[in-house]
Design a protein around this motif. Structure first.
Motif, PDB file in Angstrom:
ATOM      1  N   ALA A 178      -7.459  56.400  56.756  1.00 62.27           N
ATOM      2  CA  ALA A 178      -7.205  57.848  56.763  1.00 62.27           C
ATOM      3  C   ALA A 178      -8.029  58.545  55.690  1.00 62.27           C
ATOM      4  CB  ALA A 178      -5.718  58.116  56.554  1.00 62.27           C
ATOM      5  N   GLU A 179      -8.090  57.927  54.523  1.00 67.65           N
ATOM      6  CA  GLU A 179      -8.838  58.531  53.422  1.00 67.65           C
ATOM      7  C   GLU A 179     -10.325  58.629  53.757  1.00 67.65           C
ATOM      8  OE1 GLU A 179      -6.642  56.158  53.236  1.00 67.65           O
ATOM      9  OE2 GLU A 179      -5.107  56.710  51.756  1.00 67.65           O
ATOM     10  N   ALA A 180     -10.874  57.564  54.355  1.00 66.09           N
ATOM     11  CA  ALA A 180     -12.293  57.582  54.728  1.00 66.09           C
ATOM     12  C   ALA A 180     -12.573  58.679  55.750  1.00 66.09           C
ATOM     13  CB  ALA A 180     -12.702  56.224  55.275  1.00 66.09           C
ATOM     14  N   ILE A 181     -11.677  58.861  56.711  1.00 66.64           N
ATOM     15  CA  ILE A 181     -11.858  59.899  57.725  1.00 66.64           C
ATOM     16  C   ILE A 181     -11.841  61.280  57.073  1.00 66.64           C
ATOM     17  CG2 ILE A 181     -10.773  61.022  59.710  1.00 66.64           C
ATOM     18  CD1 ILE A 181      -9.856  58.247  60.637  1.00 66.64           C
ATOM     19  N   ARG A 182     -10.899  61.498  56.167  1.00 61.08           N
ATOM     20  CA  ARG A 182     -10.801  62.809  55.509  1.00 61.08           C
ATOM     21  C   ARG A 182     -12.040  63.096  54.657  1.00 61.08           C
ATOM     22  NH1 ARG A 182      -5.226  61.064  54.686  1.00 61.08           N
ATOM     23  NH2 ARG A 182      -3.864  62.233  56.099  1.00 61.08           N
ATOM     24  N   VAL A 183     -12.508  62.093  53.916  1.00 60.95           N
ATOM     25  CA  VAL A 183     -13.695  62.281  53.081  1.00 60.95           C
ATOM     26  C   VAL A 183     -14.908  62.600  53.954  1.00 60.95           C
ATOM     27  CG1 VAL A 183     -15.307  61.164  51.492  1.00 60.95           C
ATOM     28  CG2 VAL A 183     -12.850  60.829  51.189  1.00 60.95           C
ATOM     29  N   ALA A 184     -15.087  61.844  55.025  1.00 60.72           N
ATOM     30  CA  ALA A 184     -16.221  62.076  55.923  1.00 60.72           C
ATOM     31  C   ALA A 184     -16.165  63.485  56.516  1.00 60.72           C
ATOM     32  CB  ALA A 184     -16.241  61.028  57.030  1.00 60.72           C
ATOM     33  N   HIS A 185     -14.978  63.888  56.943  1.00 57.59           N
ATOM     34  CA  HIS A 185     -14.817  65.225  57.530  1.00 57.59           C
ATOM     35  C   HIS A 185     -15.167  66.306  56.516  1.00 57.59           C
ATOM     36  CE1 HIS A 185     -13.140  68.275  60.222  1.00 57.59           C
ATOM     37  NE2 HIS A 185     -12.466  68.757  59.190  1.00 57.59           N
ATOM     38  N   SER A 186     -14.743  66.117  55.267  1.00 55.54           N
ATOM     39  CA  SER A 186     -15.017  67.114  54.228  1.00 55.54           C
ATOM     40  C   SER A 186     -16.501  67.214  53.908  1.00 55.54           C
ATOM     41  CB  SER A 186     -14.238  66.774  52.950  1.00 55.54           C
ATOM     42  OG  SER A 186     -14.786  65.629  52.300  1.00 55.54           O
ATOM     43  N   MET A 187     -17.257  66.138  54.207  1.00 56.53           N
ATOM     44  CA  MET A 187     -18.696  66.125  53.931  1.00 56.53           C
ATOM     45  C   MET A 187     -19.516  66.434  55.188  1.00 56.53           C
ATOM     46  SD  MET A 187     -18.777  62.873  51.299  1.00 56.53           S
ATOM     47  CE  MET A 187     -20.404  63.239  50.638  1.00 56.53           C
ATOM     48  N   GLU A 188     -18.831  66.944  56.220  1.00 56.02           N
ATOM     49  CA  GLU A 188     -19.469  67.377  57.468  1.00 56.02           C
ATOM     50  C   GLU A 188     -20.147  66.225  58.199  1.00 56.02           C
ATOM     51  OE1 GLU A 188     -21.684  71.068  57.331  1.00 56.02           O
ATOM     52  OE2 GLU A 188     -20.735  71.577  55.433  1.00 56.02           O
ATOM     53  N   MET A 189     -19.590  65.031  58.037  1.00 59.86           N
ATOM     54  CA  MET A 189     -20.031  63.896  58.837  1.00 59.86           C
ATOM     55  C   MET A 189     -19.262  63.899  60.152  1.00 59.86           C
ATOM     56  SD  MET A 189     -20.027  61.032  55.785  1.00 59.86           S
ATOM     57  CE  MET A 189     -20.471  59.654  56.860  1.00 59.86           C
ATOM     58  N   ARG A 190     -19.774  63.178  61.114  1.00 60.02           N
ATOM     59  CA  ARG A 190     -19.082  63.021  62.393  1.00 60.02           C
ATOM     60  C   ARG A 190     -18.362  61.688  62.370  1.00 60.02           C
ATOM     61  NH1 ARG A 190     -23.382  65.199  66.808  1.00 60.02           N
ATOM     62  NH2 ARG A 190     -21.516  66.007  67.775  1.00 60.02           N
ATOM     63  N   VAL A 191     -17.183  61.654  62.937  1.00 63.97           N
ATOM     64  CA  VAL A 191     -16.330  60.477  62.863  1.00 63.97           C
ATOM     65  C   VAL A 191     -16.137  59.870  64.246  1.00 63.97           C
ATOM     66  CG1 VAL A 191     -14.051  59.587  62.213  1.00 63.97           C
ATOM     67  CG2 VAL A 191     -15.125  61.414  60.850  1.00 63.97           C
ATOM     68  N   LEU A 192     -16.474  58.580  64.375  1.00 58.07           N
ATOM     69  CA  LEU A 192     -16.183  57.799  65.583  1.00 58.07           C
ATOM     70  C   LEU A 192     -15.195  56.721  65.189  1.00 58.07           C
ATOM     71  CD1 LEU A 192     -18.697  56.455  68.241  1.00 58.07           C
ATOM     72  CD2 LEU A 192     -16.770  55.084  67.440  1.00 58.07           C
ATOM     73  N   TRP A 193     -14.008  56.778  65.771  1.00 59.68           N
ATOM     74  CA  TRP A 193     -12.925  55.871  65.378  1.00 59.68           C
ATOM     75  C   TRP A 193     -12.413  55.088  66.572  1.00 59.68           C
ATOM     76  CZ3 TRP A 193      -7.129  57.116  64.578  1.00 59.68           C
ATOM     77  CH2 TRP A 193      -6.501  56.055  63.909  1.00 59.68           C
ATOM     78  N   ASN A 194     -12.339  53.775  66.402  1.00 61.05           N
ATOM     79  CA  ASN A 194     -11.676  52.885  67.352  1.00 61.05           C
ATOM     80  C   ASN A 194     -10.416  52.355  66.668  1.00 61.05           C
ATOM     81  OD1 ASN A 194     -12.180  49.471  68.368  1.00 61.05           O
ATOM     82  ND2 ASN A 194     -11.040  51.029  69.457  1.00 61.05           N
ATOM     83  N   PRO A 195      -9.230  52.911  66.962  1.00 61.75           N
ATOM     84  CA  PRO A 195      -8.004  52.550  66.248  1.00 61.75           C
ATOM     85  C   PRO A 195      -7.444  51.201  66.677  1.00 61.75           C
ATOM     86  CG  PRO A 195      -7.492  54.124  67.957  1.00 61.75           C
ATOM     87  CD  PRO A 195      -8.996  53.958  67.970  1.00 61.75           C
ATOM     88  N   ALA A 196      -8.209  50.156  66.402  1.00 60.75           N
ATOM     89  CA  ALA A 196      -7.798  48.802  66.756  1.00 60.75           C
ATOM     90  C   ALA A 196      -7.787  47.937  65.491  1.00 60.75           C
ATOM     91  CB  ALA A 196      -8.767  48.209  67.785  1.00 60.75           C
TER      92      ALA A 196
END
Length: 364
Positions: free
Chosen positions: A144-162
């Motif tokens: 969750a923390e990595a996703i939030r940091v990436a989002h705040s830095m205007e990165m795009r997030v591809l997540w496979n929740p497995a």
């Protein structure tokens, strides 16, 4: 210049045992073969991303027993500067059974994968630019923390929740920060069960159309731009949020159907692909096939984005045709992966995949 893909990765050592059938409760079973390979969903996806032509930077943690895995990842062309050795730790382990039909059962020991932190994300993402990608699964801590940091830095997030947790939504996982969500049928079912208003019958196999209906509800709930669902031998489907005005489209060969109007600036495109033409007798091991799909999918999305560098960072740049092209490459790559034993050893090179796409023929 292609965008960077930062892979927040689980890194494992896989002990793979060939068995006549998956062991039953209370049963002791002799294996016919044992292999030790590099593994972990993050490792598999990272290597597949690298082989697929992605500019991948791997972030992970291992024990001293796993330095050979880091070296192997490096040899695939991935950047491993952010793989850290925990001096008193142990590398994650997977005990994998593979039966005569190629089906598998896996027991995981997380090891150093569960020592990942938000600081690891901050340290690596300092080298990112807006429009770069974060690729991650659900096998490490600090997801969750990595996703939030990436989002705040205007990165795009591809997540496979497995593997899928049954309390992702209740824990406040920032799924609304995920641009591209990739799930299989089991993961789609598990996520949908956590969302009020989505009806999923238990113990029933979901057909493609039902998967599309559920994926549409998931997309509506979290606002993702793409939701892709892999369905094994049934192929894959995806929903893509499509802007009315599209200046970066590329030619498409597969029929893309327009869905109902979603809001005042976009609609939803549906994409459906069949599985790669691999005969049943050629299937040896499905371990890692899904990770191969995810890695090649991420690599091709970034590559097509890189072909239109003025669109990097723009969510509007992910067109249905781009997604379809990435799905096609991922589908044929994962098809080749099931014809070999082991997760990492089975990941094909891009040239092999392109030949397979062109010929539609596999020769063992």
């Amino acid at each position: 210049m292609f965008p960077k893909i930062f892979s927040f990765a689980s890194i494992n050592i896989d002990d793979v045992y060939s068995v006549p059938h998956i062991v039953r409760p209370g049963e002791t079973l002799s294996s016919t073969k044992r292999q030790q390979n590099a593994g972990g969903k993050g490792t598999n996806a990272s290597i597949a991303t690298s082989y697929g032509g992605g500019n991948v930077h791997v972030i992970g943690k291992i024990g001293p027993d796993g330095e050979w895995v880091r070296d192997l990842i490096t040899r695939t062309g991935a950047n491993t500067d952010h793989i850290t050795v925990v001096p008193d730790g142990f590398t994650g382990r997977a005990i994998i059974q593979v039966d005569a039909q190629g089906e598998n059962s896996i027991v995981l020991f997380p090891g150093a994968n569960h020592q990942m932190t938000e600081e690891d994300a901050h340290g690596a993402f300092a080298q990112s630019n807006p429009g770069d990608w974060l690729l991650l699964t659900n096998e490490t801590t600090a997801v969750a923390e990595a996703i939030r940091v990436a989002h705040s830095m205007e990165m795009r997030v591809l997540w496979n929740p497995a593997p899928m947790d049954q309390d992702l939504v209740a824990r406040g996982m920032p799924i609304d920060h995920v641009d591209v969500l990739v799930v299989n049928e089991t993961e789609l079912r598990g996520l949908a069960a956590q969302i009020d208003g989505i009806d999923v019958e238990e113990n029933t196999e979901l057909c493609k159309q039902k998967c599309i209906e559920i994926a549409r509800q998931v997309m509506k709930r979290f606002g993702n731009q793409v939701v892709a669902v892999t369905l094994g031998s049934e192929g894959s489907v995806a929903l893509v949020r499509r802007p009315k005005t599209n200046t970066h489209a590329i030619p498409t060969t597969n029929k893309v159907e327009q869905g109902e109007q979603e809001d005042d600036h976009s609609d939803i495109a549906e994409i459906s692909l069949e599985c790669a033409p691999i005969r049943k007798q050629h299937i040896k091991d499905t371990t890692g096939a899904g990770d191969t799909w995810v890695g090649y999918f991420a690599a091709e999305l970034a590559r097509t984005q890189g072909n239109s560098p003025e669109s990097i960072g723009s969510l509007a740049s992910l067109t249905p045709a781009m997604v379809e092209q990435a799905m096609l490459l991922a589908t044929f790559a994962s098809g080749l992966a099931v014809t070999q034993m082991g997760a990492v050893p089975s990941i094909p090179k891009r040239q092999e995949v392109e030949v397979f796409i062109k010929t539609k023929q596999f020769s063992p």
